[in-house]
Structures are given as structure tokens and as C-alpha cells.
Design an enzyme around this catalytic site. Structure first.
Site, short mmCIF file in Angstrom:
data_model
loop_
_atom_site.label_atom_id
_atom_site.label_comp_id
_atom_site.label_asym_id
_atom_site.label_seq_id
_atom_site.Cartn_x
_atom_site.Cartn_y
_atom_site.Cartn_z
N SER A 87 0.82 -1.23 0.00
CA SER A 87 0.00 0.00 0.00
C SER A 87 0.84 1.26 0.00
O SER A 87 0.33 2.35 0.28
CB SER A 87 -0.93 0.05 1.22
OG SER A 87 -2.11 -0.66 0.95
N THR A 190 -0.53 1.98 4.67
CA THR A 190 -0.04 3.36 4.52
C THR A 190 0.93 3.70 5.63
O THR A 190 0.70 3.33 6.77
CB THR A 190 -1.23 4.33 4.60
OG1 THR A 190 -2.00 4.19 3.42
CG2 THR A 190 -0.79 5.77 4.76
N THR A 208 1.27 6.85 0.52
CA THR A 208 0.46 5.66 0.27
C THR A 208 0.17 5.47 -1.21
O THR A 208 0.23 6.43 -1.99
CB THR A 208 -0.90 5.79 1.01
OG1 THR A 208 -1.61 4.57 0.94
CG2 THR A 208 -1.76 6.90 0.41
N ARG A 218 -9.07 8.59 -7.91
CA ARG A 218 -9.50 8.74 -6.51
C ARG A 218 -8.33 9.21 -5.63
O ARG A 218 -7.22 8.72 -5.72
CB ARG A 218 -10.02 7.38 -6.00
CG ARG A 218 -10.44 7.39 -4.52
CD ARG A 218 -9.35 6.90 -3.60
NE ARG A 218 -9.82 6.65 -2.25
CZ ARG A 218 -9.02 6.38 -1.23
NH1 ARG A 218 -7.73 6.33 -1.38
NH2 ARG A 218 -9.52 6.16 -0.02
N THR A 241 -4.55 6.24 9.22
CA THR A 241 -4.55 5.13 8.28
C THR A 241 -5.96 4.56 8.22
O THR A 241 -6.74 4.75 9.14
CB THR A 241 -3.52 4.06 8.71
OG1 THR A 241 -3.47 3.02 7.74
CG2 THR A 241 -3.86 3.47 10.07
N GLY A 242 -6.27 3.89 7.14
CA GLY A 242 -7.59 3.30 7.02
C GLY A 242 -8.38 3.86 5.85
O GLY A 242 -7.80 4.38 4.90
C1 SD4 Z 1 -6.43 5.89 1.72
N1 SD4 Z 1 -5.93 6.13 4.05
O1 SD4 Z 1 -6.02 6.07 0.59
C2 SD4 Z 1 -5.40 5.66 2.81
C3 SD4 Z 1 -5.02 4.24 2.79
C4 SD4 Z 1 -4.46 3.76 4.08
O2 SD4 Z 1 -3.59 2.16 5.39
O3 SD4 Z 1 -4.35 4.41 5.05
N2 SD4 Z 1 -4.06 2.57 4.21
O4 SD4 Z 1 -7.62 5.85 2.01
#
Ligand code: SD4
Length: 333
Positions: A87, A190, A208, A218, A241-242
Site C-alpha cells: 500500500s 499506509t 500511500t 481517486r 490510516t484506514g
Molecule cells: C487511503 N488512508 O487512501 C489511505 C489508505 C491507508 O492504510 O491508510 N491505508 O484511504
């Protein structure tokens, strides 16, 4: 972790800690006898297990007297160049059109910030983000413009899609194109990294390849100042993150820093921000969001929606550690 919690419960009220950190900071040199928190510097904290290697890179910079800004950039460049991460940077999963697109941002102790989004074929988006901050009058460059800027700096164009990720993408497209993978350790790593240097200055970086198999174009939270990263040198920093859409809705990292400004500890600030994310996202049980935070005085913490998230911490005179933050629900098995 439990020691830290114990300390926070038994120690001075958080507001008092923050206040004394802020009032003593600017005039104080490292090691000054008035510097109550000298023992807590430097500090590096970052998301997920790959944070251990990133922290080690950042630590080396800080130990040699380097700035928090240099440290955060050096740290996350390690993750960007690691072909095993799925990622971030090289080896990151592509979007639904099979193209790897990168998001990154950086903030220094003066509140300057730089960001790139939907950047293709460049190994180190964080360095491009830093150059946006330092060499242009802008904060954010996206897509082809960001790439042109990177090329103008002499950066090489490379293919970030590895044979393994190409194969995974081909299988995904063939078998299950509507599948949105659950966001957790398996497919979301990320790197967000925060550092406090020996001078007591803070900086942060976040980079990321974003959500796997996202729509082309996106942009997630990671390059959005205030969402995926925020640093206020008087208070502290936070990174996320997320599921980025959920973080953006709550302007998550700005919120974490604002909660710390109100006197909340880093752990509590992250918890309150997670609760805000939950209140703004009715589908919260199906997503992961995690925050980590580093306060001006060296305290750190984190919180997330689902179990499964961990973060790496490096403090002076201690082994590198992985910490499991508090969470709201168990991740589905
Ligand atoms: C996203 N927040 O592109 C990032 C991805 C991520 O752990 O955090 N992954 O939505």
C-alpha cells in the site's frame, strides 16, 4: 503501553503537561536543565509494522542532530522503496484500471506543507511533496502536473507495478471486480510517521498508494492536510490510516491535534477523533480507521475502530516497540 497509561492516569493533568511543554519549549536547548522533557526527545512514531524500519531510518537522522523534517522524509522513503509493501510506493496495489497512483504529504514545524496526489511512476512521492512545499508557492500538485514537476527535478520515471501485484490485479479483475477489500493489515499499510527532534520541533509525513482497486483518479485522506496528517508545532502532530473517505469526512488529524490542544492526551485525542469518525460514517463497522499522535512533550498514543492496527514507537534509551492501540470493535474473522 500499560505503563504509559498508568503514567497518564497518575501524572499531572494533561493540560498542565502541555502547557509546561509549550511555555518552556522555544527558548530551550536540548539538555537545558529547564527542559523538563529533554528525556523524551527525540521520538518517532509511525503506522503499522513497516514503521519499525521507517522509524529506524528517521531515528538515525535525529540521533545525528538532524531535523524532524529530514527525519520524517528519510523514514518514509524506506517504506516507499520497499517492494514488499502493498500500500505504499513500489509494490503498491494499483487502481481498478491497473495503474499505481500515489498520494503523499509532509508538514514541517513552521506549519508549511506540501502534497502530491494521483502521482504515477515516481518512486518517492514524499520527496516530491517536500519540493512542492519548498520550491513552489503551492501546497498541492496532482496527476500529470505532479509528475511533470517530479521529472523537472530530475526524478526518474519507473514502473511501480511489480509482477506479483500485476497478477493479483488480473485475478481481481477477472474474479471479483466489485469486491471492495476490507481495510486492515492485509491490504492497508499506509505509512504515516511523526517525529520530534532534539530541538523539540515536530514534523510529519504520510505516503500511500491508497485503497486497493480504487477508481482511477481517486484521492484519499493521506495527501490532504488536516485529514491524513496534521502538525502544529505548539501542540503535536497526528496521522491516519484506514478508509480515507471516512477520515476526510471528519478532518481526522486536524481534529486529533485540536483535541490535544484542549488538553487531551494523545491516546484520548485519537479516541475522541475515532468517535467523531464513527458519528459521521454510518457504515463504520465495515471500515478501519486508525490515528496515531505525538504531543509536543514527547507523549504518544493511538486509537482505531477495529482491532488489527498497530504502530511503531521509538523513544530514547528504549528498544523499538510495536504497540496495539485501543479499539472499538473486534475485526471480523
Ligand atoms: C487511503 N488512508 O487512501 C489511505 C489508505 C491507508 O492504510 O491508510 N491505508 O484511504
Amino acid at each position: 503501553m500499560s505503563d504509559r497509561r498508568h503514567f497518564l492516569k497518575q501524572g499531572l493533568p494533561a493540560a498542565a503537561l502541555l502547557l509546561s511543554a509549550c511555555t518552556q519549549d522555544k527558548a530551550t536547548e536540548p539538555g537545558d536543565k529547564n527542559d523538563k522533557f529533554a528525556a523524551n526527545k527525540p521520538v518517532v512514531i509511525s503506522t503499522w509494522r513497516h514503521g519499525l524500519a521507517a522509524n529506524a531510518g528517521a531515528w538515525e537522522v535525529l540521533e545525528n542532530g538532524g531535523s524532524a523534517l529530514d527525519a520524517v522524509e528519510a523514514g518514509v522513503r524506506i517504506t516507499e522503496a520497499d517492494p514488499d509493501g502493498r500500500s505504499v510506493g513500489l509494490g503498491g496495489r494499483p487502481d481498478r484500471d491497473g495503474i499505481v497512483t500515489l498520494d503523499a504529504c509532509i508538514m514541517n514545524s513552521r506549519g508549511d506543507c506540501g502534497s502530491v496526489a494521483a502521482l504515477e511512476n515516481i518512486l518517492h512521492p514524499i520527496t516530491v511533496a517536500r519540493r512542492v512545499m519548498e520550491d513552489t508557492p503551492h501546497v498541492m500538485l496532482v496527476g500529470q502536473g505532479a509528475k511533470d514537476f517530479a521529472l523537472s527535478l530530475g526524478m526518474e520515471e519507473i514502473d511501480l507495478l511489480l509482477p506479483e501485484t500485476r497478477e493479483e490485479y488480473t485475478n481481481w479483475k477477472k474474479n471479483n471486480p466489485d469486491y471492495r477489500p476490507p481495510i486492515n493489515v492485509e491490504n492497508h499499510d499506509t505509512i504515516g510517521l511523526l517525529a520530534l527532534d532534539k530541538n523539540g520541533d515536530l514534523a510529519g509525513a504520510c505516503t500511500t498508494s491508497g485503497a486497493a482497486f480504487k477508481y482511477h483518479g481517486r484521492v484519499g485522506d493521506s495527501p490532504i492536510i488536516g485529514a491524513g496528517l496534521y502538525v502544529d508545532n505548539e501542540i503535536g502532530g497526528a496521522t491516519a490510516t484506514g478508509w480515507g473517505e471516512a477520515v476526510i469526512r471528519a478532518v481526522g488529524c486536524f481534529l486529533v491535534v485540536e483535541f490535544m490542544r484542549q488538553g487531551h492526551s494523545p491516546n484520548d485525542a485519537c479516541k475522541l477523533a475515532v468517535e467523531r469518525v464513527i458519528s459521521k460514517n454510518p457504515d463504520w463497522k465495515n471500515i478501519q480507521v486508525g490515528f496515531i499522535a505525538l504531543a509536543k512533550d514527547g507523549r504518544s498514543g493511538g486509537y482505531c475502530i477495529q482491532s488489527g492496527f498497530d504502530y511503531a514507537l521509538q523513544e530514547p534509551n528504549k528498544q523499538a516497540e510495536m504497540l496495539v492501540p485501543g479499539y472499538v470493535i473486534e475485526a471480523p474473522q
